[in-house]
Design a protein around this motif. Structure first.
Motif, PDB file in Angstrom:
ATOM      1  N   ASP A   1      32.628  67.031  22.279  1.00  0.00           N
ATOM      2  CA  ASP A   1      31.208  67.198  21.972  1.00  0.00           C
ATOM      3  C   ASP A   1      30.972  66.879  20.502  1.00  0.00           C
ATOM      4  O   ASP A   1      31.911  66.731  19.721  1.00  0.00           O
ATOM      5  N   LEU A   2      29.706  66.739  20.141  1.00  0.00           N
ATOM      6  CA  LEU A   2      29.359  66.439  18.748  1.00  0.00           C
ATOM      7  C   LEU A   2      29.032  67.732  18.015  1.00  0.00           C
ATOM      8  O   LEU A   2      28.371  68.612  18.564  1.00  0.00           O
ATOM      9  N   ASP A   3      29.507  67.828  16.780  1.00  0.00           N
ATOM     10  CA  ASP A   3      29.203  68.982  15.946  1.00  0.00           C
ATOM     11  C   ASP A   3      28.473  68.458  14.713  1.00  0.00           C
ATOM     12  O   ASP A   3      29.086  67.779  13.894  1.00  0.00           O
TER      13      ASP A   3
ATOM     14  N   SER B   1      35.684  66.386  16.011  1.00  0.00           N
ATOM     15  CA  SER B   1      36.618  65.315  16.335  1.00  0.00           C
ATOM     16  C   SER B   1      36.023  63.947  16.011  1.00  0.00           C
ATOM     17  O   SER B   1      36.753  62.985  15.786  1.00  0.00           O
TER      18      SER B   1
HETATM   19 CA    CA Z   1      33.365  68.615  18.888  1.00  0.00          CA
END
Ligand code: CA
Ligand code: DGT
Ligand code: CA
Length: 476
Positions: A199-201, A189
């Motif tokens: 969250d961070l990917d 996102s």
């Molecule tokens: Ca994410």
């Protein structure tokens, strides 16, 4: 790794929350809140300012005490004042404040009279009907608390993009500098530029012998390592942000980037389009009869299903695939496309800079117009303008317009929408303005019907131009 402004702001806000629960002097509480707001909204990094020996007390809202605290946090990553409060009050108490209907006084009572320190304990007490007999509570509030906790525990917490950016960009820099790492991309996102992020990917390509996985879990800001494999790891940062990291081979970078950028809904449609063409699409590539036919770049993934590249911001399965197919993809707006700003405050109400400073800054950014939208009198905490102050403000705008070249200041107001949907200033005064922005700042707890009626009535006002949407209204 320098301390982020968001970290400092979070500490100040926590101190303010705990002080408030403790029943401290409201001015002290406000000082911390103002400090947090200043640091949060600052265009520059406080760490860098301290390193450059700049005087932080020049910033509005930062006095000697808060400047010293900024220095302490930046140099030690800790704050004695917060730790001292934590020794007196359980840190989780601040979570209770986020429950609608629970102000600092009620949280104080819950802790001191009932020994409640967490959402779970509060939920249990409410379900056991132990809250209703407390002074200032009652059955209605007890029921409301149960509902509010349920919806809070169900919802996955999200963080505002502006806060996440600070963590994401530093972590990206850190990973880029790890030996053997080639590409680093923050997907999910975040890459789709959503306003809030779960969250961070992060996706990395690296040589076979790279130590990136170990270096990732050793990162300074990691609070907890949830998973630590050879191609995938997951950590939680001190800020509470979860970060997923995946290492992939260079030749499937495009497929992996596409897959982990999402959204899930977009991915599902792309995969279906692939199936219709006899292709299997996943994070490792685009395959035809087990033979890889695309996937080194994102473009190649789209091309395999007969589409042009779709910008990440559009990948929500809201018509972008059809638009790409028929050559109707919109051109996304860039910062340089912005010609004006229709909502600013100045130091006349609760802004930080003067009218002239705001006008010059807007001009320097290449804006052609700027609407001055001060608060109206009902919003006393922001020193909202009454009739005569607004008239004087209009005069000041006229004068500045005569002096300035290349930018036009529009005369406006962010007028309070009162409870019955009427506006907080007289019609004849509103009629003299270039535009009228209406905003709800009170009575957030009306029923959905009443709130909608109120806003619709305001929008029907002949001088009403724009509805300002506060996140508080959305929440309720
Ligand atoms: Ca994410
Ligand atoms: P967030 O983290 O809640 O703000 O939103 P995202 O979109 O970053 O979601 P996240 O972190 O759960 O997953 C990252 C991306 O991975 C997501 O956008 C698409 C992909 N993905 C996750 N789960 C699935 C799935 O079950 N199917 C497919 N096709 N893609 C998935
Ligand atoms: Ca994720």
């Amino acid at each position: 790794m320098p301390v982020h402004n968001a970290d400092i702001a979070a500490i100040f806000n926590k101190i303010a929350d705990l002080l408030e629960i403790e029943g401290a002097n409201p001015f002290r509480v406000r000082a911390y809140r103002n400090g947090a707001q200043t640091v949060e909204g600052l265009g520059r990094n406080v760490s860098a300012m301290i390193e450059a020996d700049e005087d932080l007390t020049k910033l509005s809202g930062i006095g000697k005490e808060l400047a010293a605290k900024c220095m302490e946090i930046v140099t030690t990553r800790q704050c004695c004042a917060l730790e001292k409060l934590h020794r007196q009050l359980p840190p989780e108490l601040v979570d209770l404040l986020k429950i609608t209907g629970l102000g600092p006084k009620r949280v104080h009572a819950l802790y001191h009279d009932m020994g409640i320190t967490s959402l779970e304990e509060l939920q249990k007490a409410a379900r056991d009907k132990r809250l209703r007999d407390m002074p200032g509570f009652g059955e209605k509030i007890e029921a409301r608390i149960i509902g509010a906790i349920e919806s809070r525990l169900e919802k996955k917490p999200v963080i505002m993009r502006a806060v996440v950016v600070q963590y994401a960009e530093s972590l990206k820099e850190y990973l880029k500098n790890v030996k053997g790492v080639n590409q680093v991309a923050v997907a999910g996102s975040y890459r789709r530029c959503k306003e809030t992020i779960g969250d961070l990917d992060i996706l990395v390509t690296a040589g076979r012998n790279s130590t990136v996985m170990d270096r990732f879990v050793e990162y300074d800001e990691v609070r907890e390592v949830v998973a630590h494999g050879t191609t995938r790891a997951m950590v939680i940062l001190h800020s509470g942000l979860q970060v997923d990291l995946r290492v992939v081979d260079k030749d499937c970078y495009g497929s992996a980037l596409h897959y982990f950028t999402g959204s899930k809904a977009h991915n599902i449609v792309i995969r279906k389009l692939g199936q219709q063409r006899g292709l299997k699409i996943n994070e490792y590539g685009v395959f035809q009869d087990d033979k890889k036919v695309a996937g080194d770049t994102e473009e190649s993934v789209f091309q395999a299903v007969g589409l042009v590249f779709i910008p990440p911001e559009l990948r929500e399965n809201r018509g972008e695939i059809e638009a790409a197919r028929s050559g109707m993809l919109p051109n996304l707006i860039k910062i340089t496309d912005l010609k004006g700003d229709l909502h600013v405050h100045t130091s006349a109400t609760d802004g930080r800079n003067t009218l002239a400073e705001m006008a010059r800054a807007a001009k320097d950014r290449g804006l052609q117009y700027l609407a001055i939208t001060e608060h109206s009198k009902r919003l006393t905490v922001a020193r909202g303008l009454d009739n005569s102050r607004l008239l004087r403000h209009i005069e000041a705008i006229d004068q500045l317009n005569a002096e300035l070249k290349g930018i036009t200041l529009l005369k406006s107001i962010e007028v309070d929408i009162l409870e019955d949907g009427s506006l907080d200033l007289p019609d004849d005064l509103l009629a003299t303005l270039d535009l009228v922005v209406g905003s709800v700042h009170s009575r957030f707890n009306l029923t959905q019907e009443k709130q909608t009626e109120r806003i619709l009535r305001a929008m029907d006002h002949p001088h009403f131009s724009i509805l300002a949407w506060s996140s508080k209204v959305v929440r309720s």
